[in-house]
Write an enzyme that holds these catalytic residues in place. Structure first.
Site, PDB file in Angstrom:
ATOM      1  N   CYS A  37       4.415  -5.344  23.470  1.00  0.00           N
ATOM      2  CA  CYS A  37       3.988  -6.211  24.577  1.00  0.00           C
ATOM      3  C   CYS A  37       5.196  -6.932  25.181  1.00  0.00           C
ATOM      4  CB  CYS A  37       2.895  -7.169  24.125  1.00  0.00           C
ATOM      5  SG  CYS A  37       2.005  -7.922  25.523  1.00  0.00           S
ATOM      6  N   HIS A  83      -0.937  -3.369  22.802  1.00  0.00           N
ATOM      7  CA  HIS A  83      -0.884  -3.894  21.434  1.00  0.00           C
ATOM      8  C   HIS A  83      -1.420  -2.859  20.459  1.00  0.00           C
ATOM      9  CE1 HIS A  83       0.088  -8.176  22.179  1.00  0.00           C
ATOM     10  NE2 HIS A  83      -0.551  -7.993  23.320  1.00  0.00           N
ATOM     11  N   GLU A  99      -1.432  -3.110  17.335  1.00  0.00           N
ATOM     12  CA  GLU A  99      -2.086  -3.850  16.248  1.00  0.00           C
ATOM     13  C   GLU A  99      -3.499  -4.301  16.616  1.00  0.00           C
ATOM     14  OE1 GLU A  99      -0.299  -7.170  18.673  1.00  0.00           O
ATOM     15  OE2 GLU A  99       0.104  -5.071  18.241  1.00  0.00           O
TER      16      GLU A  99
END
Length: 229
Positions: free
Chosen positions: A100, A209, A211
């Site tokens: 990001c 992202h 994650e």
């Protein structure tokens, strides 16, 4: 929320490196540190969250996360000598992954709300406001990855990743000298095309992202761990 379709082998043991790689998530005061830690642990990494420079240099892989404003993240990165750590790792061919705003600060500069700030300068280019009717660009989106991508290997074209941003890189400006391998640039579209990921030797980054991208993000992180030699 149901995670969009991705490669079914996201966490398959056969896809993981035979040796457990040690990854440092760089703590410079920005980013979803614990989310990144958990996502990397899910795919088999030994993860350490720290601002310690020696640990960052010696790890098999370094992850540079980032959320918020470009200028604040760039200042935070400088506060822990992150630019120098990244440069030293890349000089030795040691992998780095930006996420990001951690991707954005790898470019030369960012312009947000009239404020210009210098980035790490690993790639030429400017992070600026996307030209889209709806901002932020928040939610699941597909990407267009080159056939030779390592990060997106084994994934379908309809695989979706989770984005949260209003600013991005709208033009890829790095010129590749003859006989050198060009960077592998992946694009996404929200109002206009923007850079969604870059793979350039040991330096990789994603605007989205991983994650927060469920199985899709796990597949990408598994692929990245595979390059940690």
């Amino acid at each position: 929320m149901t995670t969009p379709t991705t490669a079914s082998a996201a966490t398959s043991p056969s896809r993981r490196p035979s040796r457990t790689p040690h990854v440092v998530v760089l703590d410079y005061g920005s980013g979803n540190l614990r989310s990144a830690e958990r996502a990397l642990q899910r795919v088999g990494a030994d993860v350490e969250v720290t601002a310690d420079g020696r640990a960052a240099l010696e790890a098999d892989g370094l992850v540079v996360p980032g959320v918020g404003a470009f200028a604040a993240c760039a200042a935070g990165l400088r506060s822990v000598h992150g630019e120098r750590l990244i440069e030293q790792r890349l000089a030795g061919g040691r992998p780095v992954l930006g996420i990001c705003v951690g991707m954005q600060v790898l470019f030369e500069r960012g312009v947000e709300f009239g404020e210009e700030a210098a980035g790490a300068g690993q790639w030429p280019g400017t992070v600026e406001k996307l030209q889209a009717d709806v901002l932020p660009h928040m939610g699941w989106n597909t990407v267009s990855a080159p056939a030779d991508s390592v990060l997106f290997a084994g994934m379908d074209a309809d695989t979706r990743f989770y984005f949260v941003h209003s600013f991005g890189v709208r033009r890829w400006e790095q010129q590749t000298p003859e006989h050198f391998r060009p960077a592998c640039v992946t694009w996404a579209h929200h109002g206009e095309d923007f850079v969604a990921a870059v793979e350039n030797g040991p330096l990789s980054a994603t605007q989205f992202h991983p994650e927060k991208s469920g199985d899709a993000g796990a597949a990408l992180l598994t692929n990245w761990l595979g390059v940690l030699r």
